[in-house]
Write a protein that holds these residues in place. Structure first.
Motif, short mmCIF file in Angstrom:
data_model
loop_
_atom_site.label_atom_id
_atom_site.label_comp_id
_atom_site.label_asym_id
_atom_site.label_seq_id
_atom_site.Cartn_x
_atom_site.Cartn_y
_atom_site.Cartn_z
N LEU A 239 36.24 7.16 -34.27
CA LEU A 239 36.37 5.93 -33.50
C LEU A 239 37.70 5.84 -32.76
CD1 LEU A 239 34.88 3.34 -36.01
CD2 LEU A 239 33.84 4.10 -33.88
N PHE A 240 38.67 6.69 -33.10
CA PHE A 240 39.96 6.66 -32.42
C PHE A 240 39.84 7.02 -30.95
CE2 PHE A 240 41.91 6.33 -36.55
CZ PHE A 240 43.12 5.70 -36.30
N ASP A 241 38.70 7.58 -30.56
CA ASP A 241 38.49 7.89 -29.14
C ASP A 241 37.98 6.68 -28.36
OD1 ASP A 241 38.69 9.65 -27.03
OD2 ASP A 241 36.70 10.50 -27.29
N SER A 242 37.93 5.53 -29.02
CA SER A 242 37.51 4.29 -28.34
C SER A 242 38.47 3.98 -27.19
CB SER A 242 37.50 3.13 -29.33
OG SER A 242 37.39 1.90 -28.66
N GLU A 243 37.92 3.44 -26.11
CA GLU A 243 38.76 3.11 -24.97
C GLU A 243 39.35 1.71 -25.06
OE1 GLU A 243 36.81 3.91 -21.29
OE2 GLU A 243 36.90 6.06 -21.60
N ASP A 244 38.98 0.96 -26.09
CA ASP A 244 39.53 -0.38 -26.27
C ASP A 244 40.81 -0.29 -27.09
OD1 ASP A 244 40.10 -3.02 -26.92
OD2 ASP A 244 37.98 -3.59 -26.97
N PRO A 245 41.97 -0.59 -26.51
CA PRO A 245 43.24 -0.45 -27.25
C PRO A 245 43.32 -1.36 -28.46
CG PRO A 245 43.60 -1.59 -25.16
CD PRO A 245 42.20 -1.08 -25.13
N ARG A 246 42.64 -2.50 -28.43
CA ARG A 246 42.66 -3.41 -29.58
C ARG A 246 41.98 -2.76 -30.78
NH1 ARG A 246 39.53 -8.13 -26.61
NH2 ARG A 246 38.14 -6.32 -26.46
N GLU A 247 40.89 -2.06 -30.51
CA GLU A 247 40.18 -1.39 -31.60
C GLU A 247 41.01 -0.26 -32.18
OE1 GLU A 247 35.75 0.27 -32.71
OE2 GLU A 247 36.28 0.16 -30.59
N ARG A 248 41.64 0.53 -31.31
CA ARG A 248 42.48 1.63 -31.80
C ARG A 248 43.64 1.11 -32.65
NH1 ARG A 248 42.22 3.29 -26.38
NH2 ARG A 248 44.48 3.09 -26.17
N GLU A 249 44.15 -0.06 -32.30
CA GLU A 249 45.25 -0.62 -33.08
C GLU A 249 44.80 -0.97 -34.49
OE1 GLU A 249 49.40 -2.00 -32.47
OE2 GLU A 249 48.06 -0.46 -31.76
N TYR A 250 43.62 -1.58 -34.61
CA TYR A 250 43.09 -1.88 -35.95
C TYR A 250 42.76 -0.61 -36.71
CZ TYR A 250 42.71 -6.95 -36.31
OH TYR A 250 42.99 -8.28 -36.46
N LEU A 251 42.17 0.37 -36.03
CA LEU A 251 41.86 1.64 -36.68
C LEU A 251 43.11 2.27 -37.27
CD1 LEU A 251 39.47 3.05 -33.93
CD2 LEU A 251 38.79 2.64 -36.30
N LYS A 252 44.20 2.17 -36.52
CA LYS A 252 45.48 2.73 -36.96
C LYS A 252 45.97 2.04 -38.23
CE LYS A 252 49.14 1.26 -34.93
NZ LYS A 252 50.11 0.95 -33.87
N PHE A 253 45.96 0.71 -38.22
CA PHE A 253 46.50 -0.02 -39.37
C PHE A 253 45.64 0.20 -40.62
CE2 PHE A 253 48.85 -2.44 -36.17
CZ PHE A 253 50.10 -2.45 -36.78
N VAL A 254 44.32 0.21 -40.45
CA VAL A 254 43.45 0.38 -41.62
C VAL A 254 43.58 1.80 -42.16
CG1 VAL A 254 41.08 0.30 -42.48
CG2 VAL A 254 41.84 -1.38 -40.79
N LEU A 255 43.63 2.80 -41.27
CA LEU A 255 43.77 4.18 -41.74
C LEU A 255 45.08 4.37 -42.49
CD1 LEU A 255 42.58 7.05 -41.82
CD2 LEU A 255 43.81 7.52 -39.70
N HIS A 256 46.13 3.74 -42.00
CA HIS A 256 47.42 3.84 -42.69
C HIS A 256 47.33 3.23 -44.08
CE1 HIS A 256 51.78 3.10 -43.42
NE2 HIS A 256 51.88 4.27 -42.81
N ARG A 257 46.60 2.11 -44.21
CA ARG A 257 46.40 1.48 -45.52
C ARG A 257 45.56 2.38 -46.43
NH1 ARG A 257 49.33 -2.87 -47.49
NH2 ARG A 257 49.88 -4.25 -45.77
N MET A 258 44.54 3.01 -45.85
CA MET A 258 43.72 3.94 -46.64
C MET A 258 44.57 5.09 -47.16
SD MET A 258 40.25 4.36 -44.39
CE MET A 258 39.21 2.98 -43.94
N TYR A 259 45.43 5.62 -46.31
CA TYR A 259 46.28 6.74 -46.70
C TYR A 259 47.18 6.35 -47.86
CZ TYR A 259 49.24 10.88 -46.20
OH TYR A 259 49.92 12.06 -46.43
N GLY A 260 47.68 5.11 -47.83
CA GLY A 260 48.53 4.65 -48.92
C GLY A 260 47.75 4.34 -50.19
N LYS A 261 46.52 3.86 -50.03
CA LYS A 261 45.73 3.41 -51.19
C LYS A 261 45.07 4.58 -51.92
CE LYS A 261 43.72 -0.40 -53.07
NZ LYS A 261 44.39 -1.65 -53.42
#
Length: 517
Positions: A239-261
């Motif tokens: 989904l990081f290939d989405s063209e909507d920057p708002r979606e990519r921003e959420y994808l980034k934050f959630v993935l970072h949380r997943m990496y930590g969890k």
């Protein structure tokens, strides 16, 4: 009559993750600066829509007291997509609020609300199913509030339902707008107005819901990792290939949380990101989420333990350094430069590897890219120690000499700015006997013939630094340069004389052949 009865039964679709139409938007060069606060979601939340500013903020309460219950009718069609089907539309009604049921019933109501949100709506027609879309939005707001204020561990059954609802809503095929390579080369996301996904009012709340779920202390990582597994992570990265920057921003934050969890998933996440980079560098050179992935990696690299593992060093050499090759590097250079610098600060012995990697991919005809490389080089040199500097200074200053001689004033100016950095200036002074003979010709030519006044002034300042620090060496190098220039002039004069003589001989022969016999 049988047909009429059958038509009233909700139909269950075979695919739970059907493609949502009209979800295209243009890419942004740096999604971390993009705004996620928009009018579509402003009415649904009392706080900011930014995921970074809302982990502790509750969303607006969405109680629906007095609304009729329609749970049982929807249990048979949790994965449906509403496109104006009157049978499903009649059944899609709000459930009671959490505050209207006893504590013993809240978990069952939570699961029912999750099932209610498994219906995906078509947002391409803004006039269709308005009531049902609002019901789902309000339900999602309630779900976010419930997860944020949960005071008991989530059961395995609940986790399974959560991941199912999230998967149905966000995993879909992305249909990017066509863009040819020439546009990609000159693409500037800050200047273009990205078109946004019309389904964002629901998508944002689903992302926010998952973000709160992953970040919640009530989420047991050992249980959750069974459902947020490798398959889920791979689909998430797609989904990081989405063209909507708002979606990519959420994808980034959630993935970072997943990496930590989920510590068990960390190597897999790094490897999957690595593969995305390989595909981007060596195959497509087209991807909208490279900047966001690099931003996550910057944080990950910052947490690497010392000494660095060989796996991490290979990642630097095989993935990060080759990311300087694609023509669309302006879209992610800031994040890439940060990752590279983090490696050098972690292990100063990598400076030689990094600098030689930059020289390997140094642009020849792209001046704006050359300015970016010089900026990154300054950051790397600032973290470089004398032994590593000495290993690469000869090829490095040959390249800097070419930059000093550049007719593009920004390239020459940026190269001269390196002397404004005290640490770099000290490194150069300590090794001036090797460096000055390499760059003095470029400095002397700039002072005499460069067309830009600012470049000439900066060149004189750099020239003065060398002459003040070691006058004897400077005079020796200047004398050698003048001798070399004299020899070049003599060689050029001889060459011109030879050509002139050849021209005269050719002219005489021409006259002899044309004279009458």
């Amino acid at each position: 009559m049988i047909k009429q009865i059958l038509n009233r039964i909700p139909r269950k679709t075979h695919k739970s993750t059907e493609n949502r139409d009209g979800g295209n938007s243009n890419s942004s060069s740096n999604a971390s600066t993009s705004s996620r606060g928009n009018s579509d979601v402003a009415n649904s939340r009392s706080g900011s829509s930014n995921p970074t500013s809302g982990h502790g903020q509750n969303l607006q309460s969405a109680s629906n007291t007095g609304l009729t219950q329609g749970t049982n009718k929807l249990d048979n069609a949790p994965n449906s997509k509403l496109n104006g089907n009157p049978a499903i539309s009649n059944a899609y009604e709000a459930l009671p609020s959490f505050k209207d049921v006893p504590n013993s019933e809240k978990q069952n109501l939570f699961i029912k609300k999750l099932n209610l949100c498994c219906v995906v709506f078509d947002f391409t027609d803004p006039t269709k199913t308005l009531k049902e879309k609002e019901v789902k939005r309000q339900t999602l707001v309630e779900l976010v509030d419930y997860v944020s204020s949960a005071n008991g561990k989530f059961s395995e059954n609940v986790m399974q339902e959560i991941v199912k609802m999230v998967s149905i809503n966000i995993f879909r095929r992305l249909t990017p707008q066509p863009r040819d390579n020439k546009i990609l080369e000159t693409f500037d996301g800050e200047e273009e107005e990205p078109s946004m996904d019309p389904a964002w009012p629901h998508l944002q709340l689903v992302y926010e819901f998952l973000l709160r779920f992953v970040a919640s202390p009530e989420t047991d990582a050992k249980l959750a990792k069974r459902y947020i597994d490798h398959t889920f992570i791979l689909r998430w990265l797609d989904l990081f290939d989405s063209e909507d920057p708002r979606e990519r921003e959420y994808l980034k934050f959630v993935l970072h949380r997943m990496y930590g969890k989920f510590m068990v998933h960390r190597p897999f996440i790094r490897k999957a990101i690595n593969n995305i980079f390989f595909r981007f560098i060596f195959e497509t050179e087209k991807h909208n989420g490279i900047a966001e992935l690099l931003e996550i990696l910057g944080s990950i690299i910052n947490g690497f333990a010392l000494p660095l593992k060989e796996e991490h060093k290979l990642f630097l050499v095989r993935a990060l350094i080759p990311l300087h090759k694609p023509k669309c590097i302006p879209m992610y250079h800031q994040q890439l430069s940060y990752c590279i610098t983090q490696f050098v600060e972690k292990d100063c012995k990598l400076a030689d590897t990094v600098i030689r990697g930059l020289l390997k991919y140094w642009p020849i005809t792209n001046s704006s890219k050359e300015v970016m490389f010089l900026s990154e080089l300054e950051e790397v040199l600032e973290a470089t120690q004398p032994p590593e500097f000495q290993r690469c200074m000869v090829p490095l200053f040959r390249q800097i000499s070419h930059c000093l001689s550049s007719s593009h004033f920004q390239v020459a100016e940026r190269a001269l700015f390196l002397w404004n950095n005290d640490h770099i200036e000290n490194l150069i002074k300590q090794n001036r006997k090797v460096i000055l003979p390499i760059i003095l010709p470029a400095l002397e030519r700039n002072t005499k013939s460069h067309w830009n006044q600012a470049v000439r002034s900066l060149t004189l300042n750099v020239r003065k630094i060398f002459s003040d620090s070691d006058p004897q060496l400077f005079e020796e190098c200047l004398s050698k340069f003048q001798q070399d220039e004299s020899r070049k002039e003599e060689t050029n004069s001889k060459r011109e004389a030879v050509w002139k003589r050849l021209e005269e001989v050719a002219a005489n022969r021409s006259m002899g052949t044309t004279a009458p016999g």
